[in-house]
Design an enzyme around this catalytic site. Structure first.
Site, PDB file in Angstrom:
ATOM      1  N   LYS A  22       0.842  -1.214   0.000  1.00 56.31           N
ATOM      2  CA  LYS A  22       0.000   0.000   0.000  1.00 56.31           C
ATOM      3  C   LYS A  22       0.869   1.254   0.000  1.00 56.31           C
ATOM      4  CE  LYS A  22      -1.730   1.623   4.086  1.00 56.31           C
ATOM      5  NZ  LYS A  22      -1.429   3.043   4.340  1.00 56.31           N
ATOM      6  N   ASN A  23       1.861   1.276   0.883  1.00 54.88           N
ATOM      7  CA  ASN A  23       2.647   2.504   1.044  1.00 54.88           C
ATOM      8  C   ASN A  23       3.593   2.763  -0.124  1.00 54.88           C
ATOM      9  OD1 ASN A  23       1.332   2.895   3.406  1.00 54.88           O
ATOM     10  ND2 ASN A  23       3.073   2.535   4.755  1.00 54.88           N
ATOM     11  N   CYS A 116      -5.231   7.849   9.605  1.00 52.67           N
ATOM     12  CA  CYS A 116      -5.418   7.249  10.930  1.00 52.67           C
ATOM     13  C   CYS A 116      -5.172   8.275  12.021  1.00 52.67           C
ATOM     14  CB  CYS A 116      -4.420   6.108  11.132  1.00 52.67           C
ATOM     15  SG  CYS A 116      -4.952   4.553  10.421  1.00 52.67           S
ATOM     16  N   ARG A 121      -0.145  14.747  12.848  1.00 49.80           N
ATOM     17  CA  ARG A 121       0.489  14.405  11.577  1.00 49.80           C
ATOM     18  C   ARG A 121       0.587  15.675  10.748  1.00 49.80           C
ATOM     19  NH1 ARG A 121      -1.593   8.586   9.567  1.00 49.80           N
ATOM     20  NH2 ARG A 121       0.448   8.582   8.613  1.00 49.80           N
ATOM     21  N   ASP A 304       4.668   0.922  12.155  1.00 57.43           N
ATOM     22  CA  ASP A 304       3.476   0.253  11.617  1.00 57.43           C
ATOM     23  C   ASP A 304       3.339  -1.200  12.081  1.00 57.43           C
ATOM     24  OD1 ASP A 304       2.710   2.542  10.342  1.00 57.43           O
ATOM     25  OD2 ASP A 304       3.171   1.852   8.312  1.00 57.43           O
ATOM     26  N   ARG A 396      -8.332  -0.502   5.164  1.00 59.57           N
ATOM     27  CA  ARG A 396      -7.492   0.528   4.540  1.00 59.57           C
ATOM     28  C   ARG A 396      -6.125  -0.033   4.154  1.00 59.57           C
ATOM     29  NH1 ARG A 396      -6.407   4.940   7.999  1.00 59.57           N
ATOM     30  NH2 ARG A 396      -5.128   5.388   6.202  1.00 59.57           N
TER      31      ARG A 396
HETATM   32  C1  UD1 Z   1       4.290   6.940   6.277  1.00 59.98           C
HETATM   33  C2  UD1 Z   1       3.455   5.695   6.120  1.00 59.98           C
HETATM   34  C3  UD1 Z   1       2.882   5.262   7.474  1.00 59.98           C
HETATM   35  C4  UD1 Z   1       3.996   5.113   8.496  1.00 59.98           C
HETATM   36  C5  UD1 Z   1       4.881   6.358   8.541  1.00 59.98           C
HETATM   37  C6  UD1 Z   1       6.116   6.175   9.403  1.00 59.98           C
HETATM   38  C7  UD1 Z   1       2.591   5.923   3.876  1.00 59.98           C
HETATM   39  C8  UD1 Z   1       1.407   6.103   3.016  1.00 59.98           C
HETATM   40  N1  UD1 Z   1       2.365   5.952   5.200  1.00 59.98           N
HETATM   41  O1  UD1 Z   1       3.411   7.952   6.764  1.00 59.98           O
HETATM   42  O2  UD1 Z   1       2.214   4.015   7.286  1.00 59.98           O
HETATM   43  O3  UD1 Z   1       3.444   4.908   9.764  1.00 59.98           O
HETATM   44  O4  UD1 Z   1       5.339   6.691   7.204  1.00 59.98           O
HETATM   45  O5  UD1 Z   1       6.855   5.083   8.989  1.00 59.98           O
HETATM   46  O6  UD1 Z   1       3.684   5.716   3.404  1.00 59.98           O
HETATM   47  N2  UD1 Z   1       6.052  14.836  10.428  1.00 59.98           N
HETATM   48  C9  UD1 Z   1       6.174  16.197  10.690  1.00 59.98           C
HETATM   49  N3  UD1 Z   1       6.031  17.058   9.649  1.00 59.98           N
HETATM   50  C10 UD1 Z   1       5.784  16.625   8.359  1.00 59.98           C
HETATM   51  C11 UD1 Z   1       5.672  15.228   8.117  1.00 59.98           C
HETATM   52  C12 UD1 Z   1       5.817  14.359   9.190  1.00 59.98           C
HETATM   53  O7  UD1 Z   1       6.396  16.611  11.817  1.00 59.98           O
HETATM   54  O8  UD1 Z   1       5.666  17.453   7.452  1.00 59.98           O
HETATM   55  C13 UD1 Z   1       6.161  13.879  11.565  1.00 59.98           C
HETATM   56  C14 UD1 Z   1       4.826  13.157  11.809  1.00 59.98           C
HETATM   57  O9  UD1 Z   1       3.967  13.921  12.608  1.00 59.98           O
HETATM   58  C15 UD1 Z   1       5.284  11.876  12.463  1.00 59.98           C
HETATM   59  C16 UD1 Z   1       6.649  11.601  11.824  1.00 59.98           C
HETATM   60  O10 UD1 Z   1       7.058  12.845  11.229  1.00 59.98           O
HETATM   61  O11 UD1 Z   1       5.446  12.081  13.839  1.00 59.98           O
HETATM   62  C17 UD1 Z   1       6.626  10.515  10.767  1.00 59.98           C
HETATM   63  O12 UD1 Z   1       5.780  10.899   9.713  1.00 59.98           O
HETATM   64  P1  UD1 Z   1       6.070  10.486   8.192  1.00 59.98           P
HETATM   65  O13 UD1 Z   1       7.358   9.735   8.092  1.00 59.98           O
HETATM   66  O14 UD1 Z   1       5.891  11.691   7.364  1.00 59.98           O
HETATM   67  O15 UD1 Z   1       4.880   9.490   7.948  1.00 59.98           O
HETATM   68  P2  UD1 Z   1       3.844   9.484   6.748  1.00 59.98           P
HETATM   69  O16 UD1 Z   1       4.545   9.766   5.465  1.00 59.98           O
HETATM   70  O17 UD1 Z   1       2.653  10.262   7.112  1.00 59.98           O
END
Ligand code: UD1
Length: 417
Positions: A22-23, A116, A121, A304, A396
């Protein structure tokens, strides 16, 4: 509304082919916006998040056909740069469209992404990265308008290796003028898959899988065929399901090295694991030993898999500790696991899991995707019947999880409520 009825106590055995990731699939679908044309993408799982992404792309003017696991997608006639608010709010991954839309159309309107409820986030790193490439952001009460006459390569340092921000910047930079460097980039296997997809389209990206990714902008990209990598989180969930039920399971369509963080921990717990090419054989008849685990960006233990591991460790002989460092609100499954008999104390970012008590069937609510999967695992190992409500969270990320589990001997039914 649907729920699962899980009759526990059956060892899971046999062979299971793992679905596509999915990711990995979600950013790849977003990247198809970068070049109009006909794409053929294999191993795209049938999941709610994928359907929402396809609905957004269709609303923007794309045509799609998703049969079996092959997705054909035509992005030749996109006519809108406005992502509808209701679709944007249905999942976090809608934010992946920001970079590609900006690169292709010079503008995009976005609303707060959903996803989620596992803590805060933010999207500040996505925005910082695109700003560095020359994008302008105008903030309105309920939406953000993002525009750029042209994108120009830049040297971007991320304060945290965000998966989504790395992917968004990578995609936008493929069509920027000159060279972009992303430092402290996320190293997840899904980033490498996106690099491979973009390069097949004609992009010049290198370094994915390391902390420094370099993108040399090109004039144009083209539509291609591609096969998505296997889903390491689904593989990990099934591996734990076999361990928790004392079964012997063969997992096909996996990449061993993507599962290293999990396998190291599971082996420390005493579980036997054999490897052969793209197959893992897992069997467990011994008591599970307690461990201490810290989640972190790849190659550390994946956040995850945290909830599913917690269900597994509740069966261990001793006290285990899980420290969650990636998301701040990712212990929502704990109450339901406790209702099923687990003894877990939360202390800030840490969960202390006192093993040794068996799970017993109960009626519980899935509150998020992976937390929901953890409840299904607990149900498979429990005495009696477990009812897991709100299975739309689980849908999902797991393609008809009940059919996958039934095929390896589980007693699980989907029930309309
Ligand atoms: C992706 C994965 C999700 C997984 C996560 C961490 C997908 C579709 N989803 O989510 O399943 O749990 O990686 O491995 O690939 N953050 C900030 N600012 C930002 C972006 C992120 O502070 O602009 C923080 C978030 O709040 C969180 C951390 O960084 O605490 C990790 O987020 P991120 O690596 O961005 O996860 P996702 O890409 O949302």
């Amino acid at each position: 509304m649907e729920k699962f009825a899980v009759q526990g106590g059956r060892p899971l055995s046999g062979c299971l082919r793992i679905q596509g990731s999915k990711n990995a699939a979600l950013p790849i679908l977003a990247a198809t916006v970068l070049a109009g044309g006909q794409y053929s993408i294999q191993d795209v799982p049938h999941l709610t998040d994928i359907s929402v992404m396809l609905e957004i792309l269709t609303t923007l003017g794309a045509k799609s056909n998703h049969e079996q696991s092959v997705l054909t997608l035509d992005t030749s006639s996109l006519f809108s740069s406005h992502i509808p608010v209701d679709l944007m709010g249905q999942m976090r991954s809608s934010i992946f469209l920001m970079g590609p839309m900006l690169a292709r159309f010079g503008e995009v309107t976005i609303y707060p992404p959903g996803g989620c409820a596992i803590g805060e986030r933010k999207i500040d790193l996505h925005i910082q990265g695109l700003k560095a490439l020359g994008a302008n952001f105008t903030y309105f009460e309920d939406h953000i308008h993002c525009s750029a006459k042209e994108l120009i390569g830049a040297d971007i340092g991320l304060s945290f290796p965000s998966v989504g921000a790395t992917e968004n910047i990578m995609m936008a930079a493929t069509l920027a003028k000159g060279k972009t460097i992303i430092r402290n980039a996320a190293k997840e296997p899904e980033i490498i898959d996106l690099q491979n997809f973009l390069n097949r389209m004609g992009a010049k990206v290198c370094g994915a899988g390391t902390a420094v990714i370099e993108i040399e902008g090109v004039e144009r990209l083209e539509a291609v065929s591609y096969k998505v990598i296997p889903d390491r989180i689904v593989a990990g969930t099934m591996l734990l399901a076999a361990c928790m039920t004392g079964g012997r399971l063969t997992l096909e369509n996996i990449v061993n090295e993507h599962l290293t963080g999990l396998i190291d921990i599971v082996k420390q717990c005493g579980v036997e694991i054999e490897y052969a090419h793209d197959i893992i054989i897992v069997s467990n008849n011994v008591p599970i030993q307690p461990v201490s685990v810290v989640t972190g960006p790849y190659p550390e233990f994946p956040t995850d898999m945290q909830a599913q591991l917690m269900a597994f460790l509740a069966l261990s002989k001793g006290t285990s500790v899980i420290r969650e460092t990636v998301f701040d609100g990712r212990f929502k499954h704990v109450e339901a696991l406790k209702k099923m008999g687990a003894q877990i104390n939360i202390m800030g970012k840490e969960a202390h899991i006192q093993g040794g008590t068996a799970f017993k069937g109960a009626e519980v609510n899935a509150t998020d995707l992976r937390g929901g999967a953890a409840l299904v695992l607990a149900g498979l190992a429990a005495s009696g019947t477990t009812f897991v409500n709100q299975v739309h969270h689980i849908d999902r990320g797991y393609e008809r999880i009940e059919r996958q589990l039934q095929s390896i001997g589980a007693s699980i039914k989907r029930i309309q409520t």
